[in-house]
Design an enzyme around this catalytic site. Structure first.
Site, PDB file in Angstrom:
ATOM      1  N   TYR A 144       0.839  -1.207   0.000  1.00 15.13           N
ATOM      2  CA  TYR A 144       0.000   0.000   0.000  1.00 15.13           C
ATOM      3  C   TYR A 144       0.871   1.254   0.000  1.00 15.13           C
ATOM      4  O   TYR A 144       0.641   2.182  -0.792  1.00 15.13           O
ATOM      5  CB  TYR A 144      -0.914  -0.012   1.230  1.00 15.13           C
ATOM      6  CG  TYR A 144      -1.841   1.169   1.309  1.00 15.13           C
ATOM      7  CD1 TYR A 144      -2.972   1.242   0.503  1.00 15.13           C
ATOM      8  CD2 TYR A 144      -1.593   2.223   2.195  1.00 15.13           C
ATOM      9  CE1 TYR A 144      -3.830   2.331   0.566  1.00 15.13           C
ATOM     10  CE2 TYR A 144      -2.446   3.311   2.270  1.00 15.13           C
ATOM     11  CZ  TYR A 144      -3.554   3.359   1.454  1.00 15.13           C
ATOM     12  OH  TYR A 144      -4.396   4.447   1.515  1.00 15.13           O
ATOM     13  N   LYS A 148       0.968   4.200  -3.069  1.00 12.50           N
ATOM     14  CA  LYS A 148       0.657   5.603  -2.824  1.00 12.50           C
ATOM     15  C   LYS A 148       1.896   6.493  -2.992  1.00 12.50           C
ATOM     16  O   LYS A 148       1.799   7.626  -3.472  1.00 12.50           O
ATOM     17  CB  LYS A 148       0.063   5.771  -1.423  1.00 12.50           C
ATOM     18  CG  LYS A 148      -1.321   5.151  -1.259  1.00 12.50           C
ATOM     19  CD  LYS A 148      -2.339   5.815  -2.170  1.00 12.50           C
ATOM     20  CE  LYS A 148      -3.762   5.366  -1.853  1.00 12.50           C
ATOM     21  NZ  LYS A 148      -4.784   6.087  -2.659  1.00 12.50           N
TER      22      LYS A 148
END
Length: 269
Positions: A144, A148
């Site tokens: 994750y 990002k």
């Protein structure tokens, strides 16, 4: 004055819905997207359309329909995203690809579809919703964080490439907010036979607690509104608790190993 047109991916719930409601209350015409429109038969907060950020055909259909009906696309908010947790060694490649297809490739797909209209208008704003987690490699959230963080860097490049077209592009990185992201997050199974079982299980509980104790997503909506009304938006914006924002300052000034130790202590690893 013409009503400005806003498109928010992932607008059916969480941060996207909060942003959409807030902007609608400020006089904007809001379109939100969801992958499965049939799941929201009673949704009436604002116009909800079907769109999958991983599917260029559905993106083109949605954006072309907005342009055909409204004539403009003033603001694109790339909010759609999915969470993913797990030991990197044990996270299935298919789930890693799915996370990057949504969190990284999705905003690229959306920008590619929106930029021709914004260039034609000689105006437009794209806000990429990233994450404070994208500024650091977090244990058991590495995929994750990477997705990002990649979007943060991509935005820096895209800003410079589009600066001559009257288009403004920026990042907005939220911290932990009280949304339903945990319910839709992919969790690599906590297998008792795994060497990661105990630390991963402990970390997973801490991550979920952070979300449940998170701030009201209206703070993200207020920041989006501020950015829209800023003549020359900055490259990066952050919104979150004082501790979360201070952690980014510490990352800049502390030696890497000292900062790593702080993270390990935080997650009790």
């Amino acid at each position: 004055m013409r009503q400005k047109i806003v498109l928010i991916t992932g607008g059916s719930s969480g941060i996207g819905r909060s942003v959409g409601l807030f902007l609608k209350s400020k006089g904007y015409k809001v379109f939100g997207t969801t992958r499965n429109l049939q799941n929201y038969p009673e949704f009436s907060d604002f116009k909800l359309i079907e769109l999958d950020v991983r599917d260029n055909t559905s993106i083109d259909l949605a954006i072309n329909s907005i342009i055909a009906s409204e004539g403009f696309l003033d603001v694109l908010i790339n909010n759609a995203g999915i969470g993913i947790t797990g030991p990197i060694e044990e996270t299935p490649q298919t789930e890693i690809k799915k996370a990057f297809d949504t969190n990284f490739h999705g905003p690229i797909n959306m920008a590619r579809a929106a930029l021709p209209q914004m260039r034609k208008q000689n105006s437009g704003l794209i806000i990429n919703i990233t994450s404070i987690a994208g500024y650091m490699g977090l244990p058991y959230r590495g995929i994750y964080s990477a997705s990002k963080g990649a979007l943060e860097l991509l935005t820096e490049a895209l800003r410079m490439e589009t600066k001559d077209f009257g288009i403004k592009i920026t990042n907005l990185a939220p911290g932990d907010f009280a949304t339903n992201i945990a319910a839709g997050r992919y969790h690599a199974p906590a297998n008792s036979a795994s060497p990661y079982y105990k630390p991963y299980s402990k970390t997973l509980g801490i991550i979920d607690d952070h979300v449940q104790e998170g701030q009201n997503p209206i703070k993200v909506a207020e920041m989006v509104y501020k950015i829209i009304n800023t003549k020359n938006p900055k490259v990066h914006y952050k919104v979150g608790s004082p501790v979360q924002k201070f952690s980014l300052i510490l990352k800049k000034i502390l030696p890497d190993k000292v900062y790593e130790r702080l993270l390990l202590n935080h997650y009790k690893l």
